[in-house]
Write an enzyme that holds these catalytic residues in place. Structure first.
Site, PDB file in Angstrom:
ATOM      1  N   GLU A 192     -17.579 -35.416 106.131  1.00 25.54           N
ATOM      2  CA  GLU A 192     -16.828 -34.960 104.963  1.00 25.54           C
ATOM      3  C   GLU A 192     -16.826 -35.980 103.842  1.00 25.54           C
ATOM      4  OE1 GLU A 192     -12.790 -33.711 106.127  1.00 25.54           O
ATOM      5  OE2 GLU A 192     -13.681 -33.446 108.098  1.00 25.54           O
TER       6      GLU A 192
ATOM      7  N   CYS B 118     -14.241 -40.178  98.187  1.00 28.29           N
ATOM      8  CA  CYS B 118     -13.846 -40.759  99.459  1.00 28.29           C
ATOM      9  C   CYS B 118     -14.959 -40.430 100.450  1.00 28.29           C
ATOM     10  CB  CYS B 118     -12.522 -40.149  99.892  1.00 28.29           C
ATOM     11  SG  CYS B 118     -11.986 -40.689 101.527  1.00 28.29           S
TER      12      CYS B 118
ATOM     13  N   CYS C 219     -15.047 -41.012 115.130  1.00 35.51           N
ATOM     14  CA  CYS C 219     -14.466 -42.358 115.123  1.00 35.51           C
ATOM     15  C   CYS C 219     -13.991 -42.680 116.531  1.00 35.51           C
ATOM     16  CB  CYS C 219     -13.279 -42.397 114.156  1.00 35.51           C
ATOM     17  SG  CYS C 219     -12.533 -44.041 113.968  1.00 35.51           S
TER      18      CYS C 219
ATOM     19  N   CYS D 198      -6.601 -43.607 116.696  1.00 42.25           N
ATOM     20  CA  CYS D 198      -5.253 -43.574 116.106  1.00 42.25           C
ATOM     21  C   CYS D 198      -4.590 -42.225 116.411  1.00 42.25           C
ATOM     22  CB  CYS D 198      -5.309 -43.809 114.601  1.00 42.25           C
ATOM     23  SG  CYS D 198      -5.977 -45.426 114.154  1.00 42.25           S
TER      24      CYS D 198
ATOM     25  N   CYS E 263      -4.523 -39.299 113.666  1.00 43.07           N
ATOM     26  CA  CYS E 263      -5.705 -39.060 112.841  1.00 43.07           C
ATOM     27  C   CYS E 263      -6.641 -38.014 113.440  1.00 43.07           C
ATOM     28  CB  CYS E 263      -6.452 -40.375 112.643  1.00 43.07           C
ATOM     29  SG  CYS E 263      -7.901 -40.220 111.587  1.00 43.07           S
TER      30      CYS E 263
ATOM     31  N   SER F 160     -11.408 -49.393 103.575  1.00 46.69           N
ATOM     32  CA  SER F 160     -10.202 -49.321 104.395  1.00 46.69           C
ATOM     33  C   SER F 160     -10.528 -49.568 105.861  1.00 46.69           C
ATOM     34  CB  SER F 160      -9.571 -47.931 104.233  1.00 46.69           C
ATOM     35  OG  SER F 160      -8.386 -47.831 104.983  1.00 46.69           O
TER      36      SER F 160
ATOM     37  N   CYS G 253      -8.701 -36.509 106.054  1.00 52.15           N
ATOM     38  CA  CYS G 253      -8.810 -37.118 107.367  1.00 52.15           C
ATOM     39  C   CYS G 253      -9.449 -36.262 108.444  1.00 52.15           C
ATOM     40  CB  CYS G 253      -7.425 -37.567 107.840  1.00 52.15           C
ATOM     41  SG  CYS G 253      -6.514 -38.427 106.595  1.00 52.15           S
TER      42      CYS G 253
HETATM   43  N1  SAH Z   1     -10.844 -46.144 109.698  1.00 48.74           N
HETATM   44  C1  SAH Z   1     -10.395 -46.609 108.427  1.00 48.74           C
HETATM   45  C2  SAH Z   1     -10.671 -45.678 107.275  1.00 48.74           C
HETATM   46  C3  SAH Z   1     -10.442 -44.179 107.449  1.00 48.74           C
HETATM   47  S1  SAH Z   1      -8.829 -43.483 107.511  1.00 48.74           S
HETATM   48  C4  SAH Z   1      -8.920 -46.944 108.495  1.00 48.74           C
HETATM   49  O1  SAH Z   1      -8.304 -46.715 109.516  1.00 48.74           O
HETATM   50  O2  SAH Z   1      -8.401 -47.471 107.542  1.00 48.74           O
HETATM   51  C5  SAH Z   1      -8.139 -43.484 105.899  1.00 48.74           C
HETATM   52  C6  SAH Z   1      -6.616 -43.604 105.931  1.00 48.74           C
HETATM   53  O3  SAH Z   1      -5.975 -42.361 106.280  1.00 48.74           O
HETATM   54  C7  SAH Z   1      -6.140 -44.630 106.936  1.00 48.74           C
HETATM   55  O4  SAH Z   1      -5.134 -45.407 106.362  1.00 48.74           O
HETATM   56  C8  SAH Z   1      -5.596 -43.750 108.038  1.00 48.74           C
HETATM   57  O5  SAH Z   1      -4.716 -44.445 108.849  1.00 48.74           O
HETATM   58  C9  SAH Z   1      -4.974 -42.619 107.231  1.00 48.74           C
HETATM   59  N2  SAH Z   1      -4.665 -41.417 108.005  1.00 48.74           N
HETATM   60  C10 SAH Z   1      -5.303 -40.918 109.088  1.00 48.74           C
HETATM   61  N3  SAH Z   1      -4.681 -39.806 109.522  1.00 48.74           N
HETATM   62  C11 SAH Z   1      -3.647 -39.583 108.716  1.00 48.74           C
HETATM   63  C12 SAH Z   1      -2.629 -38.582 108.669  1.00 48.74           C
HETATM   64  N4  SAH Z   1      -2.563 -37.598 109.542  1.00 48.74           N
HETATM   65  N5  SAH Z   1      -1.721 -38.653 107.656  1.00 48.74           N
HETATM   66  C13 SAH Z   1      -1.783 -39.666 106.748  1.00 48.74           C
HETATM   67  N6  SAH Z   1      -2.704 -40.624 106.746  1.00 48.74           N
HETATM   68  C14 SAH Z   1      -3.625 -40.609 107.729  1.00 48.74           C
END
Ligand code: SAH
Length: 345
Positions: free
Chosen positions: A90, A103, A110, A114, A117, A189, A329
């Site tokens: 995406e 973006c 990944c 997390c 995510c 990021s 995301c």
């Molecule tokens: N892997 C990298 C970059 C991709 S994620 C990182 O972790 O920074 C981009 C951002 O979106 C990150 O800050 C991530 O934690 C956040 N993110 C992921 N899922 C989310 C969600 N459900 N709501 C809000 N932010 C989210």
């Protein structure tokens, strides 16, 4: 077969010279690629025989639009690109006052895990090549007709888990004969992969480092971000401090607000304590509801912001764009994967 768009201008020039061509052909080919040529056939200022020779040894990546959604609310455009091997990633195009921002994704899926995510649900499939990261910028610009001035590496994937390819992408996108996007217009990021932050800091690039913090205490952070068990948040703060000393660049901390998990006042106080003396910016993100996850959006965003500000910190709340489309995301890729499953593919 070699992926020519992942090669630097210098490497392409050397390859042309080894084929007995003059050096300026390198610039010609590089320029064509970075204007979005989808094949050597299109490179009309090269002889037919040279085009054929190139096509025998090299290939040109050329993603196709698998899906495209345009937000009626704010003009945000989300692309699902189908890559050469059928995998999808995406890209989101956001229209801000300060310029159009894309973006981009750095991996297919990944492996960071997390809890909140959507990108990580199916694990990591593979790394993206430099060309495939660049293509997201190139073809988003071409398809939308909107000039792109800023890039954030905040799509699917963990950039530090594919750092060699990401660094090469940065070199490509920054090149004056290519898109020529300045480092100060690029953000990267990371969820906190410390060796990556160290390497980036040592390079002294002028890009903006965003760190996905999401909790300032080890216990909470380990619960929602497995990476914290490998690289503890205490060490993360230390590494950030070192990064700032090396680069002089202010770090941006991303903080997705999760109900009852990371939205307590004591956590705001702890953030302030940990970043004391280092210029930092905290970006509070309203949690996007991910269906697979029991975590819910916080109702204390304004209060948490106030608490941070009371310590003299700069804290902003991220404006949500593309709320009417799956613009965040890994959601669009997830949906497409589910639908394909449903179709028995
Ligand atoms: N892997 C990298 C970059 C991709 S994620 C990182 O972790 O920074 C981009 C951002 O979106 C990150 O800050 C991530 O934690 C956040 N993110 C992921 N899922 C989310 C969600 N459900 N709501 C809000 N932010 C989210």
């Amino acid at each position: 077969m070699t992926d020519i768009k992942s090669m630097t201008r210098q490497e392409i020039t050397e390859a042309m010279q080894s084929m007995g061509e003059p050096a300026f052909r390198g610039k010609q080919v590089f320029t064509w690629l970075h204007k979005g040529a989808r094949s050597f056939e299109e490179m009309s200022n090269l002889s037919k025989s040279l085009r054929q020779k190139l096509a025998a040894d090299y290939f040109v990546t050329s993603p196709q639009v698998a899906r495209k959604q345009v937000s009626a609310q704010d003009g945000t455009v989300k692309y699902l690109w189908e890559l050469g091997d059928g995998n999808c990633v995406e890209t989101v195009l956001m229209r801000y006052h300060h310029g159009n921002t894309v973006c981009v994704s750095s991996q297919v899926g990944c492996r960071m895990g997390c809890a909140f995510c959507a990108s990580t649900v199916g694990g990591k499939v593979r790394d993206l090549r430099p060309s495939e990261i660049l293509d997201q910028v190139l073809f988003t610009q071409l398809d939308s007709g909107l000039p792109i001035s800023n890039i954030v590496l905040m799509g699917i994937g963990e950039p530090m888990d594919n750092l060699d390819n990401v660094l090469r992408f940065l070199e490509l996108v920054n090149h004056p004969d290519g898109l020529n996007i300045g480092m100060r217009h690029i953000s990267l990021s990371t969820c906190g992969v410390l060796p990556g932050i160290r390497r980036l800091g040592d390079l002294g690039l002028q890009l903006t480092l965003s760190v996905s913090l999401h909790a300032p205490d080890s216990e909470t952070r380990s619960k929602i971000m497995p990476v914290n068990r490998a690289y503890d948040v205490e060490d993360l703060f230390q590494e950030c401090r070192r990064y700032f000393e090396k680069t002089g660049r202010r770090i941006s901390f991303e903080y997705a607000m999760i109900d009852g998990v990371n939205d307590h006042d004591w956590q705001a106080d702890l953030i302030a304590k940990k970043v004391k003396g280092m210029p930092a910016h905290v970006n509070l993100i309203p949690l996007n509801d991910v269906r697979e996850s029991p975590l819910k959006p916080s109702r204390r965003i304004a209060a948490f912001q106030k608490r941070l500000e009371s310590h003299g910190l700069t804290a902003t709340v991220r404006r949500s764009l593309g709320g009417d489309i799956d613009a965040s995301c890994g959601q669009l890729r997830r949906r497409a994967m589910e639908e394909r499953k449903g179709e028995g593919l």
